[in-house]
Design a protein around this motif. Sequence first.
Motif, PDB file in Angstrom:
ATOM      1  N   ARG A   1       0.794  -1.024   0.040  1.00 36.86           N
ATOM      2  CA  ARG A   1      -0.034  -0.029  -0.135  1.00 36.86           C
ATOM      3  C   ARG A   1       0.710   1.221  -0.304  1.00 36.86           C
ATOM      4  N   GLN A   2       2.212   0.899   0.170  1.00 34.26           N
ATOM      5  CA  GLN A   2       3.063   2.109   0.013  1.00 34.26           C
ATOM      6  C   GLN A   2       3.531   2.503  -1.437  1.00 34.26           C
ATOM      7  N   TYR A   3       2.919   1.591  -2.219  1.00 39.43           N
ATOM      8  CA  TYR A   3       3.248   1.634  -3.725  1.00 39.43           C
ATOM      9  C   TYR A   3       2.054   1.918  -4.395  1.00 39.43           C
ATOM     10  N   VAL A   4       0.781   1.247  -4.329  1.00 44.46           N
ATOM     11  CA  VAL A   4      -0.403   1.493  -4.942  1.00 44.46           C
ATOM     12  C   VAL A   4      -1.374   1.499  -4.019  1.00 44.46           C
TER      13      VAL A   4
ATOM     14  N   LEU B   1       8.984   0.131  10.042  1.00 46.26           N
ATOM     15  CA  LEU B   1       9.788  -0.582   8.873  1.00 46.26           C
ATOM     16  C   LEU B   1       9.658   0.224   7.697  1.00 46.26           C
ATOM     17  N   ASP B   2      10.811   0.094   7.030  1.00 46.73           N
ATOM     18  CA  ASP B   2      10.769   0.983   5.834  1.00 46.73           C
ATOM     19  C   ASP B   2      10.612   0.393   4.559  1.00 46.73           C
ATOM     20  N   ALA B   3       9.249   0.543   4.131  1.00 45.29           N
ATOM     21  CA  ALA B   3       8.762  -0.184   2.853  1.00 45.29           C
ATOM     22  C   ALA B   3       9.647   0.306   1.653  1.00 45.29           C
ATOM     23  N   LYS B   4      10.418   1.497   1.671  1.00 46.76           N
ATOM     24  CA  LYS B   4      11.097   2.049   0.531  1.00 46.76           C
ATOM     25  C   LYS B   4      12.535   1.466   0.495  1.00 46.76           C
TER      26      LYS B   4
ATOM     27  N   TRP C   1       8.618  -7.533  -8.782  1.00 45.43           N
ATOM     28  CA  TRP C   1       7.851  -8.773  -9.035  1.00 45.43           C
ATOM     29  C   TRP C   1       6.112  -8.609  -8.924  1.00 45.43           C
ATOM     30  N   PHE C   2       5.872  -8.010  -7.778  1.00 48.03           N
ATOM     31  CA  PHE C   2       4.178  -7.955  -7.379  1.00 48.03           C
ATOM     32  C   PHE C   2       3.761  -6.941  -8.395  1.00 48.03           C
ATOM     33  N   LEU C   3       4.177  -5.794  -8.729  1.00 45.85           N
ATOM     34  CA  LEU C   3       3.668  -4.918  -9.628  1.00 45.85           C
ATOM     35  C   LEU C   3       3.690  -5.362 -11.005  1.00 45.85           C
TER      36      LEU C   3
ATOM     37  N   LEU D   1       0.283  -3.578 -12.182  1.00 49.45           N
ATOM     38  CA  LEU D   1      -0.113  -2.589 -11.464  1.00 49.45           C
ATOM     39  C   LEU D   1       0.856  -1.549 -11.526  1.00 49.45           C
ATOM     40  N   GLN D   2       0.418  -0.235 -11.827  1.00 47.76           N
ATOM     41  CA  GLN D   2       1.119   0.875 -11.767  1.00 47.76           C
ATOM     42  C   GLN D   2       1.335   1.334 -10.532  1.00 47.76           C
ATOM     43  N   PRO D   3       2.732   1.701 -10.227  1.00 42.92           N
ATOM     44  CA  PRO D   3       2.816   2.573  -8.728  1.00 42.92           C
ATOM     45  C   PRO D   3       2.196   3.888  -8.933  1.00 42.92           C
ATOM     46  N   SER D   4       1.444   3.934  -7.732  1.00 42.63           N
ATOM     47  CA  SER D   4       0.789   5.233  -7.739  1.00 42.63           C
ATOM     48  C   SER D   4       1.494   6.649  -7.133  1.00 42.63           C
ATOM     49  N   ILE D   5       1.268   7.681  -7.633  1.00 39.48           N
ATOM     50  CA  ILE D   5       1.954   8.683  -7.257  1.00 39.48           C
ATOM     51  C   ILE D   5       1.318   9.221  -5.876  1.00 39.48           C
ATOM     52  N   ASN D   6       0.040   9.496  -6.051  1.00 39.62           N
ATOM     53  CA  ASN D   6      -0.565   9.985  -5.084  1.00 39.62           C
ATOM     54  C   ASN D   6      -1.542   8.923  -4.267  1.00 39.62           C
ATOM     55  N   LEU D   7      -0.946   8.704  -2.998  1.00 37.27           N
ATOM     56  CA  LEU D   7      -1.583   7.515  -2.430  1.00 37.27           C
ATOM     57  C   LEU D   7      -2.474   7.965  -1.205  1.00 37.27           C
ATOM     58  N   GLN D   8      -3.429   7.504  -1.054  1.00 32.38           N
ATOM     59  CA  GLN D   8      -4.360   7.680  -0.053  1.00 32.38           C
ATOM     60  C   GLN D   8      -3.847   7.066   1.021  1.00 32.38           C
TER      61      GLN D   8
END
Lengths: 365, 222
Positions: B24-27, B194-197, B207-209, B214-221
């Motif tokens: 959820r830190q990426y999409v 924990l650092d997701a980045k 791999w997951f994306l 899935l496209q990584p999102s720039i603006n994440l809720q």
Amino acid sequence: MIHSIEIDGYRGFDRFEMNDLGLVNLLVGGNNSGKTSVLEAIYLLTSKGDPMSIWQLLWRRGEHIPDERPREVQPEFDICHLFNGHDLQIGSKFSLSAKNQSPKRTIDFEIAEPTSKDREKIRVDGSSARFPLVLHIKGTQVPADTLIPISSKGGIPAEAFEMPRRMRNRIIDDAGRTQFITTESLNARALIGMWDKIALTPNEELVLKAIRFLDPSIERIASHSSGDFFNTSRGGFKIKQKGRELPIPIGSMGDGMWRMLALAIAISRSKDGVLLVDEIDTGLHYSVMAEMWKLLYNAAIQLNVQIFATTHSSDCVNSLAKICNDGQDIQHRVTLNRIETGKKKSIPYTEGEIRMAAEQKIEVR
Amino acid sequence: MSRTPNKLLVEGHDDLFSVVGLMRQYVNWPKDKDDAPVFIQVGYGADNILKKEFISTSIKESNTKTLGVMLDADLDANSRFTSFRNLCLDYFPAMPKQLPANGLILDNADGKRIGLWIMPDNISKGAIELFLKFLVPDTGVPSWQHAIKSVAEAKGKGATYRDCHVDKANLYSWLAWQDEPGQNPGHALTRKVLDAKAPSAAPFVKWFLELYSLQPSINLQS
């Protein structure tokens, strides 16, 4: 027992096969995937090319040719829809095959121009102008090459089946023959006729057991004598419940009871044959499905009946898991097949997979 | 009833939380399960998931187009892969004999896609806790060292953890001392404990994306 079937050119199927069938076989698939057509194909196969079975399928689907003269004597049945593409010409053909043990048994249904010899065989009054074509039914299972005349409108007159109008609702009941239950179920008259052959025999207990799942207070069931009712859709049976002095008509007990009764009576009359049930979950609450499957499975073993059913219901599919074992016993195997539009083979599920899917809530439909 | 054609099978609930917390830190990952980009199903252990019928029925599910599987290597990543491969060959005949180092993604002729990631990195033995260990931020390293030391000392004082689970003991000990204590790794990722980045997360994220397109999102809720 039919181990596999192959359908060529019937209704919506160009080519289709289903293998590794078992004692109880459930078919799932989207609307219009062809589940009912598969049941019909099995019906035609097990009827060994009897023209009467075609008549029954067309009647059930309501595929009559609309008549310009409303009071006309006999309706004609439109057979073009039996052929893939709804195409009726000389040479139009569909084939159905079943593998029982080894040799494949096939029945072909083909449209042809009748020879003069053929015309002698056709026992319907009418000039060749009225019946320019014939439907040939032949194959390894068919006892004799059968010919049915076809009118210029592409219809088969009901008289070609030697079925006067008054006999249309006649009970078709031979032991060892295929019983086909659809959403409307069998009508009361047919059901009573079959019940008459079950009453006071050991199978009566099977029927009572079936309806007791829905109402444990039922003590006995009996049919009305034929003068007491007209051809209603639900009727003709009365039930005696414990604690109530007077019997009540079965119509008071709801759809599920009628369905269960129809299923139990039908399987009792299918000894050594095949039971086909379209939308088997109709009218039955999810809580009784597991019992229904157990009842049918045991009856199938006891009476040597092969069952084919269709459903949309997830409860129906999940409760099928209750009668699944490990699939090693071929004689008593339970199968699930999903029919997908456009695919030439069904997607099969083994007994282990049926159980796993129910356990893990994996979708099989 | 999930509406997504994407499914991921994981061994346990902590795996589920970890994947959601990380991804959820990426999409965008809405709170409502039905709207999640990937439906994650808990399989209750590798032995269960690697039962013949689990994989086959999951592949055959008509509304699942992409099936991903995430397992712990435990003692041997290779033998996990071999078991998995044998179960899938009927449906994915082109499956390679070796698990690619960046995870498996494979399409078949029926339009189905399958993916596999063996924690921590498709090669080493171990489990997801070893993967998560590398997400401890620099600021957390001193207390991490302390956690390792304490866990080892606890063994001498009668602690009963098995040696093969030492990574798990280390991680959960360390988490017990963070804000808030006792959160599962998923929460820790969401709260950036924990650092997701961290760079070591990148291969799994990639791999997951890619698996699920899935496209990584720039603006994440959040």
